[in-house]
Design a protein around this motif. Structure first.
Motif, PDB file in Angstrom:
ATOM      1  N   TRP A   1     -16.762 -12.714  14.184  1.00  0.00           N
ATOM      2  CA  TRP A   1     -17.880 -11.973  13.604  1.00  0.00           C
ATOM      3  C   TRP A   1     -17.881 -12.039  12.080  1.00  0.00           C
ATOM      4  CZ3 TRP A   1     -17.089  -7.939  10.198  1.00  0.00           C
ATOM      5  CH2 TRP A   1     -15.774  -7.463  10.101  1.00  0.00           C
ATOM      6  N   ASP A   2     -16.683 -12.200  11.445  1.00  0.00           N
ATOM      7  CA  ASP A   2     -16.617 -12.232   9.989  1.00  0.00           C
ATOM      8  C   ASP A   2     -16.791 -13.632   9.421  1.00  0.00           C
ATOM      9  OD1 ASP A   2     -14.205 -13.210  10.904  1.00  0.00           O
ATOM     10  OD2 ASP A   2     -12.953 -12.068   9.516  1.00  0.00           O
ATOM     11  N   VAL A   3     -17.031 -14.606  10.288  1.00  0.00           N
ATOM     12  CA  VAL A   3     -17.285 -15.976   9.860  1.00  0.00           C
ATOM     13  C   VAL A   3     -18.768 -16.319   9.954  1.00  0.00           C
ATOM     14  CG1 VAL A   3     -16.853 -18.414  10.428  1.00  0.00           C
ATOM     15  CG2 VAL A   3     -14.963 -16.772  10.422  1.00  0.00           C
ATOM     16  N   LYS A   4     -19.424 -15.792  10.999  1.00  0.00           N
ATOM     17  CA  LYS A   4     -20.827 -16.115  11.233  1.00  0.00           C
ATOM     18  C   LYS A   4     -21.531 -14.923  11.863  1.00  0.00           C
ATOM     19  CE  LYS A   4     -23.739 -19.385  13.829  1.00  0.00           C
ATOM     20  NZ  LYS A   4     -23.726 -20.538  14.768  1.00  0.00           N
ATOM     21  N   PRO A   5     -22.725 -14.559  11.403  1.00  0.00           N
ATOM     22  CA  PRO A   5     -23.484 -13.485  12.049  1.00  0.00           C
ATOM     23  C   PRO A   5     -23.688 -13.789  13.532  1.00  0.00           C
ATOM     24  CG  PRO A   5     -24.504 -14.075   9.953  1.00  0.00           C
ATOM     25  CD  PRO A   5     -23.434 -15.110  10.218  1.00  0.00           C
ATOM     26  N   GLY A   6     -23.468 -12.791  14.374  1.00  0.00           N
ATOM     27  CA  GLY A   6     -23.572 -12.988  15.812  1.00  0.00           C
ATOM     28  C   GLY A   6     -22.297 -13.503  16.432  1.00  0.00           C
ATOM     29  N   GLY A   7     -21.242 -13.703  15.595  1.00  0.00           N
ATOM     30  CA  GLY A   7     -19.960 -14.141  16.126  1.00  0.00           C
ATOM     31  C   GLY A   7     -19.276 -13.038  16.909  1.00  0.00           C
TER      32      GLY A   7
ATOM     33  N   THR B   1      -7.423 -27.492  20.563  1.00  0.00           N
ATOM     34  CA  THR B   1      -6.839 -26.393  19.798  1.00  0.00           C
ATOM     35  C   THR B   1      -7.226 -26.500  18.322  1.00  0.00           C
ATOM     36  OG1 THR B   1      -4.963 -26.260  21.320  1.00  0.00           O
ATOM     37  CG2 THR B   1      -4.673 -25.264  19.146  1.00  0.00           C
ATOM     38  N   GLU B   2      -7.216 -27.709  17.782  1.00  0.00           N
ATOM     39  CA  GLU B   2      -7.557 -27.912  16.375  1.00  0.00           C
ATOM     40  C   GLU B   2      -9.022 -27.548  16.106  1.00  0.00           C
ATOM     41  OE1 GLU B   2      -5.978 -30.092  18.302  1.00  0.00           O
ATOM     42  OE2 GLU B   2      -3.975 -29.843  17.429  1.00  0.00           O
TER      43      GLU B   2
ATOM     44  N   LEU C   1     -13.007 -23.456  13.853  1.00  0.00           N
ATOM     45  CA  LEU C   1     -14.094 -22.505  14.053  1.00  0.00           C
ATOM     46  C   LEU C   1     -13.712 -21.099  13.613  1.00  0.00           C
ATOM     47  CD1 LEU C   1     -15.648 -23.374  17.547  1.00  0.00           C
ATOM     48  CD2 LEU C   1     -16.716 -23.650  15.313  1.00  0.00           C
ATOM     49  N   ALA C   2     -12.422 -20.780  13.731  1.00  0.00           N
ATOM     50  CA  ALA C   2     -11.970 -19.412  13.472  1.00  0.00           C
ATOM     51  C   ALA C   2     -11.795 -19.103  11.992  1.00  0.00           C
ATOM     52  CB  ALA C   2     -10.651 -19.160  14.202  1.00  0.00           C
TER      53      ALA C   2
ATOM     54  N   PHE D   1      -5.245 -13.641  14.566  1.00  0.00           N
ATOM     55  CA  PHE D   1      -6.609 -13.968  14.992  1.00  0.00           C
ATOM     56  C   PHE D   1      -7.197 -12.877  15.885  1.00  0.00           C
ATOM     57  CE2 PHE D   1      -9.370 -16.180  18.173  1.00  0.00           C
ATOM     58  CZ  PHE D   1     -10.445 -16.380  17.317  1.00  0.00           C
ATOM     59  N   SER D   2      -6.407 -12.354  16.815  1.00  0.00           N
ATOM     60  CA  SER D   2      -6.909 -11.318  17.716  1.00  0.00           C
ATOM     61  C   SER D   2      -7.269 -10.051  16.950  1.00  0.00           C
ATOM     62  CB  SER D   2      -5.875 -10.997  18.794  1.00  0.00           C
ATOM     63  OG  SER D   2      -6.325  -9.954  19.629  1.00  0.00           O
TER      64      SER D   2
END
Length: 362
Positions: free
Chosen positions: A120-126, A346-347, A352-353, A76-77
């Motif tokens: 950022w690769d899930v939603k613009p402005g992320g 956590t879930e 969201l990620a 994730f990081s």
């Protein structure tokens, strides 16, 4: 969730960046959902019936694990890093490893606080990170934030370069983790202030962020901070513009809460029976989510004084060389309020990620 990292094989203490156990040489991977290390064999381990693999950036010291059905072979990081040095730029990549270590520590803390991170690769402005090297590029890299993307100069991972800039700018504190905490403050100001009432209270405390930022920069670097800045601000840089005051205060909230959490995890507390300085024990908490800001700041006042004395005993400067005035306490209180009123489990953070089409592990 307090991370108490120990080797799963021999139970030896581990630092969060460990790739192998210094005591038994076991190969290790860090599982962010449980905040625990797991032994890995040929880059793989099984956790609760699910396969997890080492991050594809393990060669550059990333020790996080990746779920087998995750969107990429990066943890994730590492997924949050939008731009990094070229693969053949080994000098810059060696600096990247230290910066990524600081970023992983930041993300663990943000996860513990329960704040929402949409990549950022899930939603613009992320949230995303451009990690560049001014040395490799041969030009300055402006540290900053824009539309969810945090830009960091990897050259500042060099101690001599970072220290020279700290002295030049008259700063008492300058670290890569500090940069990351500050810049994410800009991102979360827009994420956590969700209504007109929040923005009105924020402007009452920090000032109107709609004021010209360009003019503020010119004024700050030509005139400097007001003479009495310490009466209302946590740092000189915070005086430049309301955006920077918010981000500086956000960073200090993370400094304070993160250090207290670490003290709690390793069992550090102050015993009133052995000193005349206090009437009651000071026992840091792993989380202050259900406590008032006054409790957090009271614990920090005593603990930071103790840490400063320990640093001085070693010949170093103070660990926390800042003064928290009344107005700054109120600003930190606002941070405490907006962070603690919207925590995610956590879930929920995990969902969201991931892109919408991805399933989460059972």
């Amino acid at each position: 969730m307090i991370s108490q990292p120990r080797c799963p094989v021999c139970r030896h203490f581990l630092y969060l960046d460990a790739l192998t156990c210094s005591n038994c040489d076991a190969e290790l991977g860090y599982h962010i959902l449980s905040r625990q290390f797991h032994a890995v064999n040929k880059g793989r381990t099984v956790i609760d019936g699910q396969n997890w693999y080492t991050c594809s950036n393990r060669g550059w010291d990333c020790n996080w694990l990746v779920w087998e059905d995750a969107p990429a072979g990066r943890c994730f990081s590492c997924r949050l890093t939008r731009t990094r040095p070229d693969p053949d730029d080994t000098v810059a990549l060696s600096k990247l490893a230290k910066t990524e270590e600081a970023k992983r520590r930041l993300l663990l803390q943000l996860g513990d606080l329960g704040v929402p991170i949409v990549p950022w690769d899930v939603k613009p402005g992320g949230l995303g990170f451009d990690l560049l090297s001014s040395i490799s590029l041969g030009r300055p890299v402006m540290i900053g934030h824009a539309n969810g993307i945090v830009t960091i100069d990897l050259a500042e991972s060099l101690d001599d370069r970072r220290e020279a800039l700290r002295i030049k700018l008259g700063e008492p504190y300058r670290t890569m983790l500090g940069h990351l905490r500050h810049e994410t403050g800009h991102y979360f100001q827009n994420v956590l202030l969700t209504n007109d009432q929040d923005w009105a209270r924020c402007r009452d405390l920090f000032g109107d962020e709609r004021a010209s930022y360009r003019d503020a920069i010119k004024r700050h670097y030509s005139l400097g901070a007001p003479e009495n800045w310490h009466e209302s601000f946590i740092s000189e840089y915070a005086t430049m513009h309301p955006w920077e005051d918010f981000a500086e205060t956000w960073a200090h909230y993370l400094h304070i809460s993160g250090t207290l959490q670490t003290a709690a995890a390793i069992g550090i507390h102050l015993d009133a029976s052995v000193t005349s300085l206090r009437d009651i024990d000071v026992v840091p908490l792993g989380t202050y989510r259900d406590q008032p800001i006054a409790q957090l700041l009271s614990d920090w006042e005593w603990m930071s004084e103790a840490f400063n004395r320990i640093n001085r005993a070693m010949g170093f400067g103070d660990l926390y060389p800042f003064t928290i005035s009344g107005p700054v306490r109120r600003k930190l209180g606002f941070m405490h309020e907006i962070i603690t009123k919207a925590p995610l489990t956590t879930e929920e953070q995990y969902r969201l990620a991931l892109p919408m089409q991805e399933a989460e592990p059972a």
